[in-house]
Motif scaffolding. Structure first.
Motif, mmCIF file in Angstrom:
data_model
loop_
_atom_site.group_PDB
_atom_site.id
_atom_site.type_symbol
_atom_site.label_atom_id
_atom_site.label_comp_id
_atom_site.label_asym_id
_atom_site.label_seq_id
_atom_site.Cartn_x
_atom_site.Cartn_y
_atom_site.Cartn_z
ATOM 1 N N PHE A 154 11.997 10.008 -0.679
ATOM 2 C CA PHE A 154 10.897 8.577 -1.072
ATOM 3 C C PHE A 154 11.881 6.928 -0.726
ATOM 4 C CE2 PHE A 154 7.619 11.274 -2.203
ATOM 5 C CZ PHE A 154 6.394 10.665 -2.775
ATOM 6 N N SER A 155 13.122 7.335 -1.752
ATOM 7 C CA SER A 155 13.337 6.122 -1.238
ATOM 8 C C SER A 155 13.618 5.183 -0.105
ATOM 9 C CB SER A 155 15.215 6.120 -2.148
ATOM 10 O OG SER A 155 15.860 5.080 -2.282
ATOM 11 N N SER A 156 14.510 5.725 1.039
ATOM 12 C CA SER A 156 14.246 5.699 2.372
ATOM 13 C C SER A 156 13.056 5.022 2.812
ATOM 14 C CB SER A 156 15.124 6.459 3.273
ATOM 15 O OG SER A 156 15.664 6.755 2.605
ATOM 16 N N ALA A 157 12.026 5.943 2.605
ATOM 17 C CA ALA A 157 10.091 5.747 3.099
ATOM 18 C C ALA A 157 10.044 4.130 2.503
ATOM 19 C CB ALA A 157 9.749 6.731 2.180
ATOM 20 N N GLU A 158 10.320 4.101 0.789
ATOM 21 C CA GLU A 158 10.236 2.851 0.458
ATOM 22 C C GLU A 158 11.090 1.729 0.922
ATOM 23 O OE1 GLU A 158 10.493 4.031 -3.788
ATOM 24 O OE2 GLU A 158 9.171 4.392 -3.406
ATOM 25 N N LYS A 159 12.409 1.947 1.580
ATOM 26 C CA LYS A 159 12.623 0.417 2.197
ATOM 27 C C LYS A 159 11.695 0.960 3.596
ATOM 28 C CE LYS A 159 16.738 1.591 0.281
ATOM 29 N NZ LYS A 159 18.451 1.980 0.681
ATOM 30 N N GLU A 160 11.633 1.208 4.108
ATOM 31 C CA GLU A 160 11.221 1.777 5.603
ATOM 32 C C GLU A 160 9.445 1.079 5.648
ATOM 33 O OE1 GLU A 160 10.428 2.725 9.657
ATOM 34 O OE2 GLU A 160 12.310 2.782 8.425
ATOM 35 N N LEU A 161 8.532 1.321 4.646
ATOM 36 C CA LEU A 161 7.660 0.765 4.338
ATOM 37 C C LEU A 161 7.810 -1.152 3.733
ATOM 38 C CD1 LEU A 161 4.753 1.404 4.293
ATOM 39 C CD2 LEU A 161 4.688 1.791 2.271
ATOM 40 N N LYS A 162 8.091 -1.209 3.289
ATOM 41 C CA LYS A 162 8.907 -2.089 2.725
ATOM 42 C C LYS A 162 9.418 -3.227 4.285
ATOM 43 C CE LYS A 162 11.905 -5.808 0.261
ATOM 44 N NZ LYS A 162 12.446 -5.596 -0.970
ATOM 45 N N TYR A 163 10.015 -3.000 5.474
ATOM 46 C CA TYR A 163 10.441 -4.162 6.596
ATOM 47 C C TYR A 163 8.952 -3.540 7.055
ATOM 48 C CZ TYR A 163 12.309 -3.671 11.101
ATOM 49 O OH TYR A 163 13.220 -3.983 12.691
ATOM 50 N N CYS A 164 8.407 -2.862 7.532
ATOM 51 C CA CYS A 164 7.102 -2.966 7.903
ATOM 52 C C CYS A 164 6.278 -3.796 7.838
ATOM 53 C CB CYS A 164 6.158 -1.204 7.848
ATOM 54 S SG CYS A 164 6.920 -0.174 8.842
ATOM 55 N N ARG A 165 6.264 -4.257 6.691
ATOM 56 C CA ARG A 165 5.195 -4.911 5.692
ATOM 57 C C ARG A 165 5.706 -6.224 6.526
ATOM 58 N NH1 ARG A 165 4.387 -1.883 0.011
ATOM 59 N NH2 ARG A 165 2.322 -0.840 1.123
ATOM 60 N N LYS A 166 6.638 -6.687 5.794
ATOM 61 C CA LYS A 166 7.779 -7.588 6.184
ATOM 62 C C LYS A 166 7.555 -8.144 7.512
ATOM 63 C CE LYS A 166 12.651 -9.986 6.116
ATOM 64 N NZ LYS A 166 13.674 -9.697 5.816
ATOM 65 N N HIS A 167 7.760 -7.726 8.686
ATOM 66 C CA HIS A 167 7.688 -7.289 9.966
ATOM 67 C C HIS A 167 6.502 -7.588 10.746
ATOM 68 C CE1 HIS A 167 11.910 -8.517 10.196
ATOM 69 N NE2 HIS A 167 12.089 -7.068 9.667
ATOM 70 N N GLY A 168 4.963 -7.501 9.800
ATOM 71 C CA GLY A 168 3.613 -6.923 10.467
ATOM 72 C C GLY A 168 3.694 -5.937 10.872
#
Length: 87
Positions: free
Chosen positions: A60-74
């Motif tokens: 989950f920690s890595s997944a949340e970082k990945e999702l945050k990255y995706c949102r930040k970069h559209g």
């Protein structure tokens, strides 16, 4: 795509084939992470160490970082179980 979809891929020891098997057994990533350790070992026939990784939400920690990255970069991640996933 949910954080659970991404976390399934980031869970140590669960590869693509393991994820497909779990999705066939439980129907969704959300249901996989809602399952108890015993249910994961009996119903999905997972090794106890892998079931513990899921119950502990190891990815989950890595997944949340990945999702945050995706949102930040559209970036819009699409799971293979999403209706938008190409055939």
């Amino acid at each position: 795509m949910t954080v659970e979809d991404i976390a399934l891929q980031f869970t140590p020891g669960i590869g693509v084939k393991g994820a497909v098997h779990l999705l066939e057994c439980f129907g969704s990533a959300e249901r996989i992470f809602a399952a108890a350790e015993e249910e994961l070992t009996l119903r999905a026939e997972l090794r106890p160490d892998l079931a513990r990784q899921i119950v502990r939400r190891a990815g989950f920690s890595s997944a949340e970082k990945e999702l945050k990255y995706c949102r930040k970069h559209g970036i819009i991640p699409i799971a293979s179980t999403d209706p938008e996933y190409p055939p």
